[in-house]
Design an enzyme around this catalytic site. Structure first.
Site, PDB file in Angstrom:
ATOM      1  N   CYS A  17       0.866  -1.186   0.000  1.00  0.00           N
ATOM      2  CA  CYS A  17       0.000   0.000   0.000  1.00  0.00           C
ATOM      3  C   CYS A  17       0.898   1.230   0.000  1.00  0.00           C
ATOM      4  CB  CYS A  17      -0.942  -0.011   1.203  1.00  0.00           C
ATOM      5  SG  CYS A  17      -0.070   0.050   2.792  1.00  0.00           S
ATOM      6  N   THR A  18       0.343   2.388   0.233  1.00  0.00           N
ATOM      7  CA  THR A  18       1.105   3.634   0.108  1.00  0.00           C
ATOM      8  C   THR A  18       2.245   3.723   1.112  1.00  0.00           C
ATOM      9  OG1 THR A  18      -0.918   4.737  -0.621  1.00  0.00           O
ATOM     10  CG2 THR A  18       0.927   6.146   0.017  1.00  0.00           C
TER      11      THR A  18
END
Length: 250
Positions: free
Chosen positions: A181-182
């Site tokens: 994810c980020t």
């Protein structure tokens, strides 16, 4: 060069009394001219803040002084302008909302994989790569070969994975699961859910896409496109340089 430094951070840790931490943390960050959002919950702390470059070391120290947060995961970058309008320190039920009690990252998560080792893992044909972000984020960029669950919120992840697991079992497959994810927080919580469901070969990208883009040279990168970020920069690329996207407020 910009003198505004942005720090994204999180830590899954059992906090006995998040409410007692809220006001002292807010006052300390305000005194340093910091803006952004900090979330506090019984499962830990999460947020992104920005402020004058010379003050952000002290701001990070305040966060690391929270109980159990000495090894807080953080990623720093710069912005051309201040990306936040105000400072918010909020109490939440979860620092990243999944809505399933069996996902408890303070007890059980997948194995961390460093950015330097990530390429080898996802190049392996026995690895299934899952992007745990939302569909609009993935539209700006993702890793080669990653599955897009086409979810509109993180809350939809458990239902999607349950259906995906049924398909894997029907095919007789027990692959490695690599999630990202980020900044690392959503994929870490997602691996907690997957591990609780009984799968063992589960991995997640330590520090998320941001740490990968900061660490891995562009010539060696398996990342394609830009990475959406939740502030006025909109996106960043390799070296965490501000990207070319703009936000339409309409």
């Amino acid at each position: 060069m910009s003198d505004c430094r942005v720090i994204a951070f999180y830590k899954f840790v059992a906090l006995a009394d998040p409410a007692a931490l809220q006001q002292p943390l807010r006052e300390g960050l305000e005194a340093l001219g910091v803006k952004g959002t900090v979330l506090l919950a019984r499962e830990g702390v999460n947020g992104t803040i920005a402020g004058p470059d010379q003050n952000m070391g002290a701001a990070l120290a305040l966060l690391k002084d929270l109980p159990g947060c000495a090894d807080l995961d953080s990623k720093a970058s710069t912005a051309r302008d201040m990306p936040f309008l105000r400072l918010k320190v909020r109490l939440k039920q979860e620092i990243v909302t999944m809505g399933v009690p069996e996902a408890d990252p303070t007890c059980l998560v997948g194995d961390y994989v460093t950015p330097e080792a990530w390429n080898d893992l996802i190049r392996d044909p026995d690895t299934v790569i899952i992007d745990t972000r939302n569909q609009y984020e993935i539209a700006l960029g993702t890793f080669q070969g990653a599955i897009d669950p086409e979810t509109e919120s993180f809350r939809a992840s458990p239902a999607w994975f349950a259906a995906f697991r049924v398909r894997l079992e029907a095919e007789g497959r027990t692959p490695r699961i690599a999630m990202f994810c980020t900044g690392g927080i959503r994929c870490e919580k997602a691996t907690s859910y997957v591990r609780a469901a009984g799968l063992d070969q589960v991995y997640h990208l330590q520090g998320g896409i941001l740490k990968y883009l900061e660490t891995v040279p562009e010539a060696d990168s398996l990342w394609q496109g830009e990475c959406f970020v939740f502030d006025e920069r909109v996106s960043v690329g390799h070296g965490l340089k501000q990207g070319g996207y703009e936000l339409c407020h309409a």
